[in-house]
Design a protein around this motif. Sequence first.
Motif, PDB file in Angstrom:
ATOM      1  N   TYR A  94      19.243 -21.171  10.636  1.00 15.81           N
ATOM      2  CA  TYR A  94      18.441 -19.969  10.420  1.00 15.81           C
ATOM      3  C   TYR A  94      17.310 -19.920  11.440  1.00 15.81           C
ATOM      4  N   TYR A  95      17.157 -18.746  12.076  1.00 18.14           N
ATOM      5  CA  TYR A  95      16.148 -18.547  13.105  1.00 18.14           C
ATOM      6  C   TYR A  95      15.203 -17.421  12.691  1.00 18.14           C
ATOM      7  N   CYS A  96      13.931 -17.591  12.964  1.00 14.59           N
ATOM      8  CA  CYS A  96      13.038 -16.448  12.848  1.00 14.59           C
ATOM      9  C   CYS A  96      12.783 -15.901  14.250  1.00 14.59           C
ATOM     10  N   ALA A  97      12.442 -14.623  14.286  1.00 12.68           N
ATOM     11  CA  ALA A  97      12.278 -13.939  15.553  1.00 12.68           C
ATOM     12  C   ALA A  97      11.220 -12.855  15.415  1.00 12.68           C
ATOM     13  N   ALA A  98      10.645 -12.475  16.552  1.00  7.21           N
ATOM     14  CA  ALA A  98       9.574 -11.483  16.555  1.00  7.21           C
ATOM     15  C   ALA A  98       9.880 -10.379  17.551  1.00  7.21           C
ATOM     16  N   THR A  99       9.489  -9.170  17.197  1.00  6.05           N
ATOM     17  CA  THR A  99       9.691  -8.022  18.058  1.00  6.05           C
ATOM     18  C   THR A  99       8.573  -7.018  17.836  1.00  6.05           C
ATOM     19  N   THR A 100       8.375  -6.158  18.831  1.00  7.05           N
ATOM     20  CA  THR A 100       7.415  -5.076  18.662  1.00  7.05           C
ATOM     21  C   THR A 100       8.118  -3.783  18.258  1.00  7.05           C
ATOM     22  N   ARG A 101       9.451  -3.829  18.192  1.00  4.01           N
ATOM     23  CA  ARG A 101      10.207  -2.649  17.776  1.00  4.01           C
ATOM     24  C   ARG A 101      10.187  -2.520  16.265  1.00  4.01           C
ATOM     25  N   ARG A 102      10.643  -1.359  15.777  1.00  3.37           N
ATOM     26  CA  ARG A 102      10.558  -1.053  14.360  1.00  3.37           C
ATOM     27  C   ARG A 102      11.818  -1.480  13.620  1.00  3.37           C
TER      28      ARG A 102
END
Length: 123
Positions: A94-102
């Motif tokens: 399991y990976y967490c991830a970040a984005t500036t998109r909605r």
Amino acid sequence: QVQLVESGGGEVQAGGSLRLSCAASGGTFSSYVMGWFRQAPGKEREFVAAISWGGVNTDYADSVKGRFTISRWNAGNTVYLQMNSLKFEDTAVYYCAATTRRLPVEKEYYNYWGQGTQVTVSS
């Protein structure tokens, strides 16, 4: 640059629960939409859940709806994934991830990734 570190993985019997955490550093956490993905051996990395900047809006893969809950604590720069009623087929990294998109579900739209944490569900 945002650094993400997952924790909370492990081995659990089918029907059990685990809570994953993802600690963020190096950026303004509240400005990122956060997501959880997973990758089983021999399979593509797939979307699990995402949560909006303030935590009001969430999205889930059909396979985990009603069993998993994503939440975030902006003051603590942490996002969580509560996993209940675990099934053998939930076994994956399991990976967490970040984005500036909605609230994207496509992994290509996420800019920052953690190293992953293994979840193993035994039947």
